[in-house]
Motif scaffolding. Structure first.
Motif, mmCIF file in Angstrom:
data_model
loop_
_atom_site.group_PDB
_atom_site.id
_atom_site.type_symbol
_atom_site.label_atom_id
_atom_site.label_comp_id
_atom_site.label_asym_id
_atom_site.label_seq_id
_atom_site.Cartn_x
_atom_site.Cartn_y
_atom_site.Cartn_z
ATOM 1 N N ILE A 194 0.703 -1.105 -0.085
ATOM 2 C CA ILE A 194 0.103 0.170 -0.088
ATOM 3 C C ILE A 194 0.875 1.355 0.165
ATOM 4 C CG2 ILE A 194 -1.695 1.625 1.289
ATOM 5 C CD1 ILE A 194 -3.017 -1.335 2.213
ATOM 6 N N ALA A 195 1.770 1.073 0.958
ATOM 7 C CA ALA A 195 3.082 2.315 0.776
ATOM 8 C C ALA A 195 3.682 2.357 -0.244
ATOM 9 C CB ALA A 195 3.755 2.183 1.949
ATOM 10 N N GLU A 196 3.827 1.541 -1.243
ATOM 11 C CA GLU A 196 4.537 1.810 -2.159
ATOM 12 C C GLU A 196 3.831 2.213 -3.480
ATOM 13 O OE1 GLU A 196 7.926 1.594 -3.369
ATOM 14 O OE2 GLU A 196 8.058 1.311 -1.169
ATOM 15 N N GLU A 197 2.507 2.131 -3.563
ATOM 16 C CA GLU A 197 1.587 2.613 -4.231
ATOM 17 C C GLU A 197 1.315 4.052 -3.839
ATOM 18 O OE1 GLU A 197 -2.303 0.780 -5.488
ATOM 19 O OE2 GLU A 197 -1.179 -0.253 -7.006
ATOM 20 N N PHE A 198 1.068 4.347 -2.614
ATOM 21 C CA PHE A 198 1.007 5.880 -2.232
ATOM 22 C C PHE A 198 2.175 6.446 -2.765
ATOM 23 C CE2 PHE A 198 1.306 9.064 0.805
ATOM 24 C CZ PHE A 198 -0.036 9.651 1.088
ATOM 25 N N ARG A 199 3.261 5.904 -2.485
ATOM 26 C CA ARG A 199 4.592 6.768 -2.884
ATOM 27 C C ARG A 199 4.663 6.969 -4.396
ATOM 28 N NH1 ARG A 199 9.162 6.258 0.346
ATOM 29 N NH2 ARG A 199 8.602 4.020 1.015
ATOM 30 N N GLU A 200 4.044 6.227 -5.175
ATOM 31 C CA GLU A 200 3.901 6.310 -6.541
ATOM 32 C C GLU A 200 2.767 7.309 -7.170
ATOM 33 O OE1 GLU A 200 2.758 3.634 -10.449
ATOM 34 O OE2 GLU A 200 3.716 2.665 -8.823
ATOM 35 N N PRO A 246 3.724 12.242 -5.384
ATOM 36 C CA PRO A 246 4.033 13.419 -6.512
ATOM 37 C C PRO A 246 3.038 14.474 -6.834
ATOM 38 C CG PRO A 246 4.499 11.372 -7.238
ATOM 39 C CD PRO A 246 3.725 11.146 -6.150
ATOM 40 N N ARG A 247 1.787 13.973 -6.086
ATOM 41 C CA ARG A 247 0.527 15.168 -6.569
ATOM 42 C C ARG A 247 0.365 15.743 -5.218
ATOM 43 N NH1 ARG A 247 -0.454 10.309 -9.816
ATOM 44 N NH2 ARG A 247 -1.260 10.807 -11.596
ATOM 45 N N LEU A 300 -15.204 17.488 -6.463
ATOM 46 C CA LEU A 300 -13.994 17.071 -6.411
ATOM 47 C C LEU A 300 -13.109 17.564 -7.584
ATOM 48 C CD1 LEU A 300 -14.552 13.164 -5.457
ATOM 49 C CD2 LEU A 300 -13.542 14.676 -4.187
ATOM 50 N N GLU A 301 -11.825 17.793 -7.180
ATOM 51 C CA GLU A 301 -10.890 18.255 -8.443
ATOM 52 C C GLU A 301 -10.363 17.184 -9.149
ATOM 53 O OE1 GLU A 301 -8.140 21.146 -6.619
ATOM 54 O OE2 GLU A 301 -9.576 22.599 -6.350
ATOM 55 N N ASP A 302 -9.603 17.367 -10.255
ATOM 56 C CA ASP A 302 -9.194 16.026 -11.057
ATOM 57 C C ASP A 302 -8.289 15.207 -10.131
ATOM 58 O OD1 ASP A 302 -9.069 15.020 -13.822
ATOM 59 O OD2 ASP A 302 -6.895 15.569 -13.451
ATOM 60 N N GLU A 303 -7.339 15.937 -9.655
ATOM 61 C CA GLU A 303 -6.398 15.036 -9.179
ATOM 62 C C GLU A 303 -6.809 14.357 -7.715
ATOM 63 O OE1 GLU A 303 -2.072 15.836 -10.351
ATOM 64 O OE2 GLU A 303 -3.935 14.493 -11.018
ATOM 65 N N GLU A 304 -7.943 14.766 -7.240
ATOM 66 C CA GLU A 304 -8.405 14.143 -5.978
ATOM 67 C C GLU A 304 -9.300 12.685 -6.386
ATOM 68 O OE1 GLU A 304 -9.413 18.037 -3.344
ATOM 69 O OE2 GLU A 304 -11.044 17.485 -4.694
#
Length: 322
Positions: free
Chosen positions: A174-180, A184-185, A259-263
């Motif tokens: 889960i943390a790796e996906e969060f990092r990816e 960055p956003r 919601l905004e696009d990145e959200e």
């Protein structure tokens, strides 16, 4: 108990029945006076940050001026203070606060949740975001381990303390996906003061409607979308329809606060990360209090939910949300 009675009588002219309430940091009591009116007395050590306590009082006052579900109101003492310094028989200094008691059933007792209640929970979080958009306070700008925007530091520090190798591996994934996906956003996400702890014991509900929001002790200035993500994370623990909860709550929120696009992209990874952080913090607390059985029991719903969350593709969930 008798000491607390004396303080409440002396400073607030409050008398009646006093019953203990649960609390992570504060010592809490429910007071019912002779007219049947109910209040909450909160006592904390004087070492607590008084600016932070004052900010909590201010935000409750701010929210009570908006059309929201019921929010506790802060009482003032005889000398017009909403934080009262008292000294205990043990010689220690404490701070006393009294709030109105918000009646209702905690969300956890309403499971399984109906689609209508899920939608209204999303709308409630959206209305809360709208109300908080006009509020800020310096005390809420601080480094907090429950701030989802800073959650990688918590996982990196405490993940190895998780005794179950399966859960430890799940948290790592889960943390790796969060990092990816999320990190960055983060810079581009909108920011505001958020409640930060809309769990199923801090939300009150009846039937198809949310009736109250309590416990403002974890508030922080962070990414706005974190409030919705946290509420979703706890709601899915009591549901067999994870995607239905996510889309239902996001839809309700979007009705009130588009919601905004990145959200759309970061919401689901943030939901998973909140539960991963909870597992890490529980492991850390268990390392300090190894004889506390509650810490292990309280994590059981998360332990059962993480595998199914990892079976869901983040991109597919995002597509469904959009």
């Amino acid at each position: 108990m008798e000491e607390v009675r004396q303080w409440c009588t002396e400073h607030y002219a409050l008398a009646g029945t006093f019953d203990p309430l649960p609390g992570e940091r504060d010592l809490n009591f429910k007071i019912v006076d002779g007219e049947g009116k109910a209040f909450v007395c909160k006592i904390c050590d004087r070492s607590e940050d008084l600016a932070f306590l004052s900010a909590q009082n201010e935000v409750m006052g701010h929210l009570n001026r908006h059309e929201l579900s019921a929010i506790p109101e802060v009482l003032v003492s005889h000398d017009h203070q909403n934080l009262v310094a008292v000294e205990g028989a043990d010689g220690r200094a404490y701070v006393l606060r009294v709030l109105t008691y918000v009646p209702g059933r905690v969300l956890a007792t309403c499971a399984p949740y109906s689609p209508g209640l899920i939608r209204d929970l999303g709308r409630t979080m959206g209305r809360l975001t709208v109300a908080l958009a006009g509020f800020d306070h310096p005390a809420f700008h601080y480094d907090f381990h429950w701030d989802l925007a800073r959650s990688m530091a918590v996982v990196d520090r405490y993940r190895e303390l998780i005794s179950d190798p399966g859960v430890r591996d799940q948290v790592g994934r889960i943390a790796e996906e969060f990092r990816e996906i999320v990190q960055p956003r983060l810079e581009g996400l909108r920011k505001s003061v958020i409640h930060n702890d809309a769990n199923d014991h801090n939300i009150l509900a009846e039937g198809e409607s949310v009736t109250g929001i309590i416990d403002f002790g974890d508030m922080v200035h962070s990414c706005t979308i974190c409030d919705l993500a946290i509420a979703v994370a706890y709601a899915i623990l009591e549901s067999d329809d994870t995607l239905g909860v996510i889309t239902g709550m996001a839809g309700g929120y979007h009705d009130m606060m588009p919601l905004e696009d990145e959200e759309f992209t970061v919401l689901f990874p943030m939901v998973r990360m909140r539960l991963a952080v909870s597992a890490c913090m529980a492991a850390y607390q268990l390392s300090l209090r190894p004889d506390d059985p509650y810490l292990a029991i309280s994590q059981e719903p998360i332990r059962k939910t993480l595998p199914s969350l990892l079976n869901m593709e983040a991109q597919e969930v995002e597509n469904q949300l959009r």
